[in-house]
Design a protein around this motif. Sequence first.
Motif, PDB file in Angstrom:
ATOM      1  N   ARG A 184       5.457 -20.465  11.425  1.00  0.00           N
ATOM      2  CA  ARG A 184       5.209 -21.835  10.971  1.00  0.00           C
ATOM      3  C   ARG A 184       6.280 -22.261   9.976  1.00  0.00           C
ATOM      4  N   GLU A 185       6.938 -21.304   9.336  1.00  0.00           N
ATOM      5  CA  GLU A 185       7.985 -21.603   8.352  1.00  0.00           C
ATOM      6  C   GLU A 185       9.362 -21.727   8.990  1.00  0.00           C
ATOM      7  N   LYS A 186       9.407 -21.712  10.314  1.00  0.00           N
ATOM      8  CA  LYS A 186      10.677 -21.812  11.040  1.00  0.00           C
ATOM      9  C   LYS A 186      11.449 -23.055  10.616  1.00  0.00           C
ATOM     10  N   PHE A 191       9.078 -22.929  -1.115  1.00  0.00           N
ATOM     11  CA  PHE A 191       8.714 -24.100  -1.938  1.00  0.00           C
ATOM     12  C   PHE A 191       9.566 -24.205  -3.193  1.00  0.00           C
ATOM     13  N   SER A 192      10.144 -23.082  -3.651  1.00  0.00           N
ATOM     14  CA  SER A 192      10.966 -23.108  -4.864  1.00  0.00           C
ATOM     15  C   SER A 192      12.276 -23.840  -4.655  1.00  0.00           C
ATOM     16  N   CYS A 193      12.629 -24.126  -3.383  1.00  0.00           N
ATOM     17  CA  CYS A 193      13.840 -24.905  -3.085  1.00  0.00           C
ATOM     18  C   CYS A 193      13.576 -26.403  -3.161  1.00  0.00           C
ATOM     19  N   LEU A 203       0.771 -27.967  -7.047  1.00  0.00           N
ATOM     20  CA  LEU A 203       1.972 -27.426  -6.406  1.00  0.00           C
ATOM     21  C   LEU A 203       1.801 -27.407  -4.893  1.00  0.00           C
ATOM     22  N   ASN A 204       2.736 -28.011  -4.190  1.00  0.00           N
ATOM     23  CA  ASN A 204       2.735 -28.034  -2.729  1.00  0.00           C
ATOM     24  C   ASN A 204       3.616 -26.898  -2.220  1.00  0.00           C
ATOM     25  N   THR A 205       2.989 -25.824  -1.784  1.00  0.00           N
ATOM     26  CA  THR A 205       3.752 -24.652  -1.328  1.00  0.00           C
ATOM     27  C   THR A 205       4.290 -24.827   0.090  1.00  0.00           C
ATOM     28  N   GLN A 206       3.934 -25.948   0.749  1.00  0.00           N
ATOM     29  CA  GLN A 206       4.407 -26.205   2.107  1.00  0.00           C
ATOM     30  C   GLN A 206       5.464 -27.304   2.155  1.00  0.00           C
ATOM     31  N   CYS A 207       5.995 -27.647   0.987  1.00  0.00           N
ATOM     32  CA  CYS A 207       6.955 -28.753   0.934  1.00  0.00           C
ATOM     33  C   CYS A 207       8.257 -28.447   1.664  1.00  0.00           C
ATOM     34  N   GLY A 208       8.553 -27.166   1.878  1.00  0.00           N
ATOM     35  CA  GLY A 208       9.807 -26.806   2.543  1.00  0.00           C
ATOM     36  C   GLY A 208       9.693 -26.631   4.033  1.00  0.00           C
ATOM     37  N   TYR A 209       8.495 -26.834   4.597  1.00  0.00           N
ATOM     38  CA  TYR A 209       8.307 -26.649   6.031  1.00  0.00           C
ATOM     39  C   TYR A 209       9.129 -27.666   6.826  1.00  0.00           C
ATOM     40  N   ASP A 210       9.855 -27.163   7.840  1.00  0.00           N
ATOM     41  CA  ASP A 210      10.601 -27.988   8.810  1.00  0.00           C
ATOM     42  C   ASP A 210      11.680 -28.870   8.178  1.00  0.00           C
ATOM     43  N   VAL A 211      12.013 -28.613   6.911  1.00  0.00           N
ATOM     44  CA  VAL A 211      12.952 -29.511   6.242  1.00  0.00           C
ATOM     45  C   VAL A 211      14.348 -29.425   6.845  1.00  0.00           C
ATOM     46  N   ARG A 212      14.698 -28.249   7.401  1.00  0.00           N
ATOM     47  CA  ARG A 212      16.044 -28.101   7.954  1.00  0.00           C
ATOM     48  C   ARG A 212      16.155 -28.591   9.391  1.00  0.00           C
TER      49      ARG A 212
END
Length: 277
Positions: A184-186, A191-193, A203-212
């Motif tokens: 799912r983190e592909k 989240f620290s990025c 804190l939203n620990t899923q904020c980095g999902y699919d960002v790239r």
Amino acid sequence: MPDGGKSGGAVGAWPAALLSPYGGVGSRALLSALWAGVLVLDVELLCLQEPGVLSDLTKVTRLHGIDPVVLVLMVGVVMFTLGFAGCVGALRENICLLKFFCGTIVLIFFLELAVAVLAFLFQDWVRDRFREFFESNIRSYRDDIDLQNLIDSLQKANQCCGAYGPEDWDLNVYFNCSGASYSREKCGVPFSCCVPDPAQKVLNTQCGYDVRTQLKSKWDEFIFTKGCIPALEGWLPRNIYIVAGVFIAISLLQIFGIFLAKTLISDIEAVKAGHHF
């Protein structure tokens, strides 16, 4: 029957050395070094007995076969040995122990100086070693909770992502963008990025999902795009006075220890010469 005067002179020799202008201060300083070494050893041995306390640290920081647990233990042994040699040498007027203490401090001082000079001269080599260290830990990010906390703290504190950029997270199987990944983190980042949102209280620990998966030009709206190595390189010039102050303080403490040891040696030799028969 032994002469009382001779006996009194021999017994009073070492207190005279310690009551000299620097003798008492020197003995207390050397005793402090001894207790510092004992404290480091106690903490290290306690951690070694607790399963999982330092095994994670070993996994995090192992580089080219160098085990940091052994390095910390060696530092504790050196501190204890130096403190013991200096303290016992001062209390028992043992000039050999004091010379050992003084010589070792001088050796450590010049080794630190040599390391600093070599690090300055071979900056590219140091940068490559740090890159290898960071990339190795990126690969193991999800393998250990302590490792995650370490990397997350580093990225949040320096507002950076990856070694040289967010693409470095392709090294991790969970964040890799390849078609073979079903995580799912592909194509995401930890989240620290993420650029913090002041309006968010949770804190939203899923904020980095699919960002790239988005256009690269839009990444900086959601995540930090600067790598941690360039960020740390930029941190040093901004805090050069603090770094220089720390190194100067450590050097002054070492020079002070050498001065105390040499003073004690001179005082003991003077007292022994004054009571020589």
